[in-house]
Every structure is written in structure tokens, then in C-alpha cells.
Design a protein around this motif. Sequence first.
Motif, PDB file in Angstrom:
ATOM      1  N   GLY A  30       0.798  -1.223   0.000  1.00 37.89           N
ATOM      2  CA  GLY A  30       0.000   0.000   0.000  1.00 37.89           C
ATOM      3  C   GLY A  30       0.825   1.264   0.000  1.00 37.89           C
ATOM      4  N   SER A  31       0.520   2.155   0.916  1.00 37.14           N
ATOM      5  CA  SER A  31       1.181   3.457   0.979  1.00 37.14           C
ATOM      6  C   SER A  31       2.343   3.493   1.961  1.00 37.14           C
ATOM      7  CB  SER A  31       0.165   4.523   1.399  1.00 37.14           C
ATOM      8  OG  SER A  31      -0.862   4.591   0.453  1.00 37.14           O
ATOM      9  N   ALA A 115       2.213   4.148  -4.415  1.00 38.56           N
ATOM     10  CA  ALA A 115       1.104   4.061  -3.464  1.00 38.56           C
ATOM     11  C   ALA A 115      -0.183   4.463  -4.174  1.00 38.56           C
ATOM     12  CB  ALA A 115       1.381   4.967  -2.272  1.00 38.56           C
ATOM     13  N   PRO A 116      -1.281   3.860  -3.917  1.00 36.52           N
ATOM     14  CA  PRO A 116      -1.530   2.823  -2.924  1.00 36.52           C
ATOM     15  C   PRO A 116      -1.357   1.400  -3.471  1.00 36.52           C
ATOM     16  CG  PRO A 116      -3.613   3.517  -3.810  1.00 36.52           C
ATOM     17  CD  PRO A 116      -2.542   4.342  -4.513  1.00 36.52           C
ATOM     18  N   ASP A 157      -0.078  -5.535   3.639  1.00 35.12           N
ATOM     19  CA  ASP A 157      -0.939  -4.396   4.053  1.00 35.12           C
ATOM     20  C   ASP A 157      -1.713  -4.741   5.308  1.00 35.12           C
ATOM     21  OD1 ASP A 157      -0.590  -2.364   2.216  1.00 35.12           O
ATOM     22  OD2 ASP A 157      -2.118  -3.135   0.858  1.00 35.12           O
TER      23      ASP A 157
END
Length: 157
Positions: A30-31, A115-116, A157
Amino acid sequence: MPVQEIRPTVDRDALLPGADFVDAFAVGIGSRTLDARSAAIRMIEHGPSWIGMLMRLRNLIMAPFGLKTPDPNRPDRGDTIGIFPVRSQTPERIVAGFDDSHLDFRVVIDLDGEAPARRVVASTLVRTNNRLGRIYLASIMPFHRMVVRAMLRQLAD
């Protein structure tokens, strides 16, 4: 995102010319801010305890055959992650591995995407050098897939 086996995209000729085996697995992060070295350390040095037990069993079984059984307490280790010597490194990629009489291998940890949808890709390359290397590779393959998946789950994540 679960760990997925993907088509390897690493340049086998640049990383390990003549590699007999290449695979790759990916997991979304993810981020999260993470560089390749941090991902590799988290995967290799902080993996599930059962992986350490498997490695100790492997070392015990393989030592009589004269194969390398890395000693993490060796004072001349240089730059390593776990038992794996680092061969090259950038923020987006780390390559580790060593050469032995039976086979040579590389573990490549890549950060991929933005991201994400950012993910970590772990690729393994192996070049067998003789019959013992081919037998060894065939015998560890079922464990290899489980180990890589479990290590990547550490980053999910």
C-alpha cells in the motif's frame, strides 16, 4: 492483498547468468514507506520462527556433504542480511546470495509501483553446478515456496 506468485521480471542474465530456476512472489504494501533493505531485513531477520528451525535442520543435514552452512556469528561477515551476503543495493532493490560448489543463488527484493498499489517482489534465482545441486534444488522446492510466502506475509498491508 495476499502473497501471489507472479511471472519473474528480473534480468536473469545480469543477476545470475545461466540460472536454471527463477521464480517471483509479490505482496502489496500500500502506501507504507519502505525501502528494499528494510523490507529484506523484516522478511529475513524477523521471519516466523519455524523458518529458522528449517534452516537449522537444513544445515545439519547438508554439512556432511561439504555444503556451506553459514555462520551468522562469523566476525568477517561483511554486509549481510541474516545469513545472506549483500551483493548490491539501491533504495528500490537489494540483491543477496552466495555461490557454493553445488549451486549459486540470488535473492532479489524489489519495490514496485506507487502508493496505494505499491508492492514488494521477492525473486529467487538458482544456477545448479552439478548433480548434487539439482538434487538439492528439487528437494527444497516445496519448502522454498512456503518460506518465501511466509516471509512476504510479514510485509502485507
